[in-house]
Design a protein around this motif. Structure first.
Motif, PDB file in Angstrom:
ATOM      1  N   PRO A 131      -5.036  15.554 100.004  1.00  0.00           N
ATOM      2  CA  PRO A 131      -6.431  15.132  99.776  1.00  0.00           C
ATOM      3  C   PRO A 131      -6.847  15.320  98.322  1.00  0.00           C
ATOM      4  N   GLY A 132      -7.503  14.308  97.750  1.00  0.00           N
ATOM      5  CA  GLY A 132      -7.966  14.376  96.371  1.00  0.00           C
ATOM      6  C   GLY A 132      -9.307  15.081  96.260  1.00  0.00           C
ATOM      7  N   LYS A 133      -9.814  15.155  95.043  1.00  0.00           N
ATOM      8  CA  LYS A 133     -11.080  15.839  94.815  1.00  0.00           C
ATOM      9  C   LYS A 133     -12.258  15.030  95.352  1.00  0.00           C
ATOM     10  N   GLU A 134     -12.157  13.714  95.265  1.00  0.00           N
ATOM     11  CA  GLU A 134     -13.228  12.863  95.764  1.00  0.00           C
ATOM     12  C   GLU A 134     -13.117  12.695  97.266  1.00  0.00           C
ATOM     13  N   HIS A 135     -14.235  12.310  97.902  1.00  0.00           N
ATOM     14  CA  HIS A 135     -14.280  12.154  99.347  1.00  0.00           C
ATOM     15  C   HIS A 135     -13.322  11.035  99.797  1.00  0.00           C
ATOM     16  N   ASP A 136     -12.540  11.324 100.821  1.00  0.00           N
ATOM     17  CA  ASP A 136     -11.607  10.339 101.402  1.00  0.00           C
ATOM     18  C   ASP A 136     -10.658   9.753 100.356  1.00  0.00           C
ATOM     19  N   SER A 137     -10.210  10.567  99.444  1.00  0.00           N
ATOM     20  CA  SER A 137      -9.238  10.109  98.449  1.00  0.00           C
ATOM     21  C   SER A 137      -7.937  10.879  98.639  1.00  0.00           C
ATOM     22  N   SER A 138      -6.898  10.447  97.958  1.00  0.00           N
ATOM     23  CA  SER A 138      -5.598  11.106  98.085  1.00  0.00           C
ATOM     24  C   SER A 138      -4.880  11.091  96.750  1.00  0.00           C
ATOM     25  N   ASP A 151       5.813  -0.220  87.076  1.00  0.00           N
ATOM     26  CA  ASP A 151       5.138   0.880  86.402  1.00  0.00           C
ATOM     27  C   ASP A 151       4.769   1.966  87.416  1.00  0.00           C
ATOM     28  N   VAL A 152       5.033   3.218  87.063  1.00  0.00           N
ATOM     29  CA  VAL A 152       4.766   4.331  87.984  1.00  0.00           C
ATOM     30  C   VAL A 152       3.284   4.400  88.347  1.00  0.00           C
ATOM     31  N   GLN A 153       2.403   4.275  87.335  1.00  0.00           N
ATOM     32  CA  GLN A 153       0.975   4.410  87.608  1.00  0.00           C
ATOM     33  C   GLN A 153       0.455   3.269  88.469  1.00  0.00           C
ATOM     34  N   LEU A 154       1.014   2.078  88.267  1.00  0.00           N
ATOM     35  CA  LEU A 154       0.614   0.952  89.119  1.00  0.00           C
ATOM     36  C   LEU A 154       1.032   1.182  90.574  1.00  0.00           C
ATOM     37  N   LEU A 155       2.199   1.800  90.766  1.00  0.00           N
ATOM     38  CA  LEU A 155       2.656   2.104  92.116  1.00  0.00           C
ATOM     39  C   LEU A 155       1.738   3.143  92.761  1.00  0.00           C
ATOM     40  N   VAL A 156       1.338   4.160  91.981  1.00  0.00           N
ATOM     41  CA  VAL A 156       0.412   5.174  92.504  1.00  0.00           C
ATOM     42  C   VAL A 156      -0.909   4.521  92.903  1.00  0.00           C
ATOM     43  N   THR A 157      -1.418   3.647  92.031  1.00  0.00           N
ATOM     44  CA  THR A 157      -2.684   2.956  92.317  1.00  0.00           C
ATOM     45  C   THR A 157      -2.578   2.121  93.588  1.00  0.00           C
ATOM     46  N   SER A 158      -1.439   1.446  93.775  1.00  0.00           N
ATOM     47  CA  SER A 158      -1.226   0.615  94.968  1.00  0.00           C
ATOM     48  C   SER A 158      -1.182   1.459  96.240  1.00  0.00           C
ATOM     49  N   LEU A 159      -0.640   2.674  96.125  1.00  0.00           N
ATOM     50  CA  LEU A 159      -0.504   3.526  97.304  1.00  0.00           C
ATOM     51  C   LEU A 159      -1.794   4.272  97.643  1.00  0.00           C
ATOM     52  N   CYS A 160      -2.559   4.684  96.629  1.00  0.00           N
ATOM     53  CA  CYS A 160      -3.710   5.568  96.859  1.00  0.00           C
ATOM     54  C   CYS A 160      -5.053   4.851  96.869  1.00  0.00           C
ATOM     55  N   THR A 161      -5.075   3.573  96.518  1.00  0.00           N
ATOM     56  CA  THR A 161      -6.332   2.823  96.521  1.00  0.00           C
ATOM     57  C   THR A 161      -6.123   1.449  97.131  1.00  0.00           C
ATOM     58  N   ILE A 184     -12.693  -1.196  93.937  1.00  0.00           N
ATOM     59  CA  ILE A 184     -11.541  -0.328  94.175  1.00  0.00           C
ATOM     60  C   ILE A 184     -11.971   0.797  95.099  1.00  0.00           C
ATOM     61  N   LYS A 185     -11.342   0.883  96.266  1.00  0.00           N
ATOM     62  CA  LYS A 185     -11.695   1.897  97.260  1.00  0.00           C
ATOM     63  C   LYS A 185     -10.557   2.903  97.390  1.00  0.00           C
ATOM     64  N   ALA A 186     -10.897   4.186  97.303  1.00  0.00           N
ATOM     65  CA  ALA A 186      -9.884   5.233  97.464  1.00  0.00           C
ATOM     66  C   ALA A 186      -9.456   5.323  98.925  1.00  0.00           C
ATOM     67  N   LEU A 187      -8.214   5.698  99.150  1.00  0.00           N
ATOM     68  CA  LEU A 187      -7.676   5.833 100.509  1.00  0.00           C
ATOM     69  C   LEU A 187      -7.413   7.303 100.811  1.00  0.00           C
ATOM     70  N   ASP A 188      -7.720   7.702 102.049  1.00  0.00           N
ATOM     71  CA  ASP A 188      -7.387   9.070 102.447  1.00  0.00           C
ATOM     72  C   ASP A 188      -5.892   9.163 102.710  1.00  0.00           C
ATOM     73  N   CYS A 189      -5.424  10.364 103.028  1.00  0.00           N
ATOM     74  CA  CYS A 189      -3.971  10.579 103.173  1.00  0.00           C
ATOM     75  C   CYS A 189      -3.365   9.707 104.269  1.00  0.00           C
ATOM     76  N   GLY A 190      -4.055   9.586 105.395  1.00  0.00           N
ATOM     77  CA  GLY A 190      -3.534   8.771 106.496  1.00  0.00           C
ATOM     78  C   GLY A 190      -3.397   7.317 106.108  1.00  0.00           C
ATOM     79  N   ALA A 191      -4.409   6.784 105.422  1.00  0.00           N
ATOM     80  CA  ALA A 191      -4.361   5.383 104.994  1.00  0.00           C
ATOM     81  C   ALA A 191      -3.303   5.178 103.926  1.00  0.00           C
ATOM     82  N   ALA A 192      -3.112   6.179 103.055  1.00  0.00           N
ATOM     83  CA  ALA A 192      -2.083   6.069 102.019  1.00  0.00           C
ATOM     84  C   ALA A 192      -0.692   6.026 102.634  1.00  0.00           C
TER      85      ALA A 192
END
Length: 479
Positions: free
Chosen positions: A331-338, A359-369, A380-388
């Motif tokens: 879980p990230g610092k923001e609500h429902d983020s990862s 790109d590593v950062q693009l892959l992270v963005t694709s997985l977590c948002t 851009i909507k953040a995803l929680d751990c389950g959605a990620a």
């Protein structure tokens, strides 16, 4: 069915499914029967089936000849014939095969094919060659394409039967005009490749096809084979990310983990190191070497014309999928983020990005948002751990399915299609399904007046969906 004392019936049995019995008495609403083993059993009349006492000891070759065509009667007839090594039985124009789980070369040699060539259907003993011949004759006499459906549960022998049908059609249809290899040989040469990427161990079968295959044999006007094509569909994508013990993922993953030099190049190890493989503790198959199978898969790629550069890309993609599956979220610092969970997950992330060449950062963005298109622009909507995790698995399944489709296209180019062919015989080999306490792949549903009956998840997904979009929705939902 009218029952009276002395009636011959079939009654359900815990050990034998059905057992022969005779009615001896009526007790209230129940019927008392005595089985062939001498046991007295009480049963409701609707649970009894009539039995022919005068049934032929060796069974009948066409079950439309049975006095009573019911489930126990059919099973009994098949058992009688199987005991006499008769593995084929007709039910009208339908051929039923009981897998003997042994090689029977005398049933499929050239002499046997010559016997069935041109013989009227039903004149000779039931045989898969008779079905193939009837299809070929109907195609030639009516100048219309034909289809043969090969169905059954996993391990029933569908793929072997498909090979036999192709073998016969090659025999009666002659060789391809511009190739010394028969179409059958060309298609079979691609089998190790299709099996590596489309087959897996199930509870019933160590080498079960987890995709549907439609082999289209194309003919010219004179009935000579002019080409072929393989169409595949309904690949079991969910197996890439979720398996149950003692099943396995697709063979190619285990082959790659045993490949030696490639294992080091792609930072791989034992299958137990990867989430997509270690959900089951079955990593090896009896009598099968993953390393040797990897070499066979490589040779099959050479045969169908896949270059060394393309082979490198294929196995690099497989390795990337395995590393992708080991990325975990926190879980990230923001609500429902990862965010990426730890250094171990970040290491797999970097390796997956390197293998995907992204790109590593693009892959992270694709997985977590997730990006949402609106009238005002992109949100851009953040995803929680389950959605990620769900997004990670969807990416793995989609990449694998695209890779599989690309391989089939390469195979078709190798086999050679006749785009001008007007008549074909299609052989549909549809993979088998098993029954589990929890089955994620919906295999049976009913449609009536646009109302869907099935499990709750299917009902929720398809509520209000038009029948014509049913297959599309099923594929989109990835049940």
């Amino acid at each position: 069915m009218t029952l009276r004392k002395g009636s011959n019936v079939w009654v359900e049995d815990r050990n034998s499914a059905w057992v022969a019995a005779q009615v001896t008495d009526f007790i209230g609403k129940q019927v008392q029967v005595v089985t062939q083993h001498g046991n007295k059993v009480l049963a409701l009349p609707e649970n009894l089936y009539p039995r022919d006492e005068e049934a032929d000891h060796g069974g009948v070759d066409d079950m439309t000849k049975l006095t009573y065509l019911n489930e126990p009667g059919v099973l009994d007839n098949l058992e009688r014939r199987y005991a006499l090594n008769e593995i084929y039985t007709y039910t009208g124009s339908i051929l039923i095969a009981v897998n003997p789980f042994t090689k029977l070369p005398h049933l499929y040699n050239v002499h046997m094919m010559e016997q069935y060539k041109g013989a009227p259907f039903g004149e000779l003993s039931p045989h898969v060659f008779a079905v193939a011949d009837a299809s070929y004759r109907a195609m030639m006499s009516e100048n219309r394409s034909q289809s043969i459906l090969v169905s059954g549960e996993s391990g029933a022998g569908k793929t072997e039967t498909t090979k036999l049908i192709m073998q016969y059609l090659t025999y009666v249809g002659g060789r391809a005009a511009d190739d010394d290899r028969t179409v059958e040989q060309q298609v079979l040469e691609s089998n190790p490749l299709l099996e590596a990427f489309g087959n897996a161990r199930t509870i019933r079968n160590d080498n079960s096809s987890r995709f549907g295959k439609f082999v289209e044999i194309q003919f010219d006007a004179s009935g000579r084979i002019s080409g072929a094509a393989i169409r595949t569909y309904l690949l079991e994508r969910s197996r890439v990310v979720q398996i149950t013990d003692p099943e396995r993922n697709y063979h190619c993953f285990y082959q790659l983990c045993a490949s030696g030099m490639d294992t080091e190049k792609y930072k791989l190890g034992h299958p137990s190191d990867f989430h997509y493989l270690n959900q089951s503790k079955t990593y090896e198959l009896d009598g099968v070497s993953n390393a040797e199978e990897y070499s066979k898969t490589r040779r099959a790629m050479d045969i169908v014309g896949i270059s060394q550069e393309e082979q490198e890309a294929i196995f690099r993609t497989l390795a990337a999928i395995l590393h992708l599956g080991n990325i975990e979220f926190f879980p990230g610092k923001e609500h429902d983020s990862s965010v990426i969970k730890d250094e171990k997950s970040r290491s797999h992330l970097q390796m997956a990005a390197k293998l995907f060449k992204c790109d590593v950062q693009l892959l992270v963005t694709s997985l977590c948002t997730r990006s949402i298109q609106t009238h005002e622009g992109i949100i851009i909507k953040a995803l929680d751990c389950g959605a990620a995790v769900a997004g990670r698995d969807t990416l793995a399944k989609t990449v694998y399915a695209q890779l599989f489709d690309w391989l089939v296209e390469k195979i078709n180019r190798s086999v050679g299609q006749d785009l001008d062919s007007q008549i074909q015989i299609g052989v549909l080999d549809i993979y088998g399904f098993e029954c589990f306490k929890q089955n994620r792949l919906v295999t049976c549903y009913l449609l009536k007046n646009n109302v869907v009956y099935g499990n709750n998840r299917l009902l929720h997904l398809l509520k209000g969906i038009n029948k014509g979009r049913l297959l599309e929705v099923l594929l989109e939902s990835d049940l």
